[in-house]
Design a protein around this motif. Structure first.
Motif, short mmCIF file in Angstrom:
data_model
loop_
_atom_site.label_atom_id
_atom_site.label_comp_id
_atom_site.label_asym_id
_atom_site.label_seq_id
_atom_site.Cartn_x
_atom_site.Cartn_y
_atom_site.Cartn_z
N UNK A 184 0.79 -1.22 0.00
CA UNK A 184 0.00 0.00 0.00
C UNK A 184 0.83 1.27 0.00
N UNK A 185 2.13 1.15 0.29
CA UNK A 185 3.00 2.32 0.30
C UNK A 185 3.72 2.54 -1.03
N UNK A 186 3.48 1.66 -1.98
CA UNK A 186 4.07 1.85 -3.31
C UNK A 186 3.33 2.95 -4.06
N UNK A 187 4.02 3.72 -4.88
CA UNK A 187 3.33 4.75 -5.67
C UNK A 187 2.28 4.14 -6.59
N UNK A 188 1.29 4.93 -6.92
CA UNK A 188 0.21 4.46 -7.79
C UNK A 188 0.76 3.99 -9.14
N UNK A 189 0.28 2.87 -9.58
CA UNK A 189 0.67 2.33 -10.87
C UNK A 189 1.84 1.37 -10.83
N UNK A 190 2.58 1.32 -9.71
CA UNK A 190 3.77 0.47 -9.64
C UNK A 190 3.40 -1.01 -9.69
N UNK A 191 2.34 -1.40 -8.99
CA UNK A 191 1.97 -2.81 -8.98
C UNK A 191 1.58 -3.31 -10.37
N UNK A 192 0.88 -2.51 -11.13
CA UNK A 192 0.52 -2.90 -12.49
C UNK A 192 1.76 -3.04 -13.36
N UNK A 193 2.69 -2.08 -13.22
CA UNK A 193 3.93 -2.16 -14.01
C UNK A 193 4.76 -3.37 -13.58
N UNK A 194 4.73 -3.68 -12.29
CA UNK A 194 5.50 -4.82 -11.78
C UNK A 194 4.92 -6.14 -12.30
N UNK A 195 3.60 -6.24 -12.32
CA UNK A 195 2.96 -7.44 -12.86
C UNK A 195 3.28 -7.59 -14.34
N UNK A 196 3.25 -6.49 -15.09
CA UNK A 196 3.59 -6.54 -16.52
C UNK A 196 5.04 -6.93 -16.73
#
Length: 268
Positions: A184-196
């Motif tokens: 939850x402390x990651x900047x917005x959009x990082x999780x999507x980029x990480x999954x990609x």
């Protein structure tokens, strides 16, 4: 534990050797399957699902195996000497007129109805190397528990299927985040980029035994942090650190660069 790309390659090799051929040898060396005989049945396909291997045969049956930490399937041509470990480590032999598939040290081996596969793999998130891959669903799954540490969330196969310890460490590095940072402390959009990125890396590595996550670093540095304890970080020069964690009774190493992966560290 083998990563999803390793399992994909094992499934591909098993499929190439067995699919469309009739079994002439069926030897399942675990007590509950000791009387099972699959000879005379045609192998329909071998499909990977996350880190699970599903070998489907005629008659609506699926042989499910999981490699866990050190299991493996080896393919041998007819008459070729088997190499993969001592005979007492063999858990399964599936043979055709042309090839033998030998399963060594398989901790999970079970036979089920093909229609019941969902009982085994239905809990898994989108498969990074499967037809159901969906980056938005994977990112949403990762974000569902904001307090969960990044590495732990990546390793949870219910979020996305196929990431093992090596990729979890490498992806945390690529995200410039501590493995213990709450998602939850990651900047917005990082999780999507990480999954990609995870999808891209596994796709790039699935057809080879050589795993590479780096770009433009030369052949001597295939990985950024994993296995590089005490070596300079390629990004900032800080020495890479390692902490061994015991998870589910198994010790796993976690590698990270404290210089460019800010956030909490491991508990003392």
């Amino acid at each position: 534990m083998p990563e999803g790309d390793t399992v994909w390659l094992a499934a591909h090799q098993l499929h190439e050797a067995l699919a469309g051929r009739v079994l002439t040898v069926s030897d399942l060396r675990v007590p509950r399957l000791a009387t099972v005989d699959l000879t005379g049945r045609q192998v329909l396909d071998v499909t990977p699902r996350g880190k699970h291997l599903l070998t489907r045969v005629e008659g609506g049956l699926t042989l499910h195996s999981h490699l866990r930490m050190d299991g493996s399937w080896r393919i041998f041509r007819a008459g070729e000497r088997w190499r993969g470990g001592p005979a007492h480590q063999i858990r399964a032999v599936l043979g055709t007129a042309d090839h033998s598939a030998v399963g060594y040290r398989l901790p999970v081996l079970e036979l089920l109805r093909t229609g019941e596969e969902n009982r085994i793999v239905g809990h898994l998130g989108p498969d990074l190397l499967g037809p159901d891959w969906d980056v938005a669903t994977a990112a949403a799954n990762l974000a569902a528990d904001p307090s969960r540490p990044l590495r732990e969330a990546l390793l949870d196969q219910r979020n996305l299927a196929g990431i093992g310890n090596v990729y979890a460490c490498e992806l945390a590095f690529l995200a410039k985040a501590s493995p213990w940072l709450p998602v939850g402390e990651l900047p917005e959009g990082v999780l999507a980029r990480l999954a990609a990125t995870a999808h891209r890396l596994l796709e790039a590595n699935k057809a080879t035994h050589d795993r590479i996550t780096t770009t433009g670093r030369g052949p001597g540095m295939p990985l950024y942090v994993y296995g590089r304890l005490g070596r300079p970080c390629a990004r900032c020069g800080t020495l890479v650190r390692k902490r061994n964690l015991v998870e589910n009774g198994t010790e796993r190493p976690v590698y990270w660069c404290p210089g460019c992966q800010p956030g909490p560290g491991p508990s003392p």
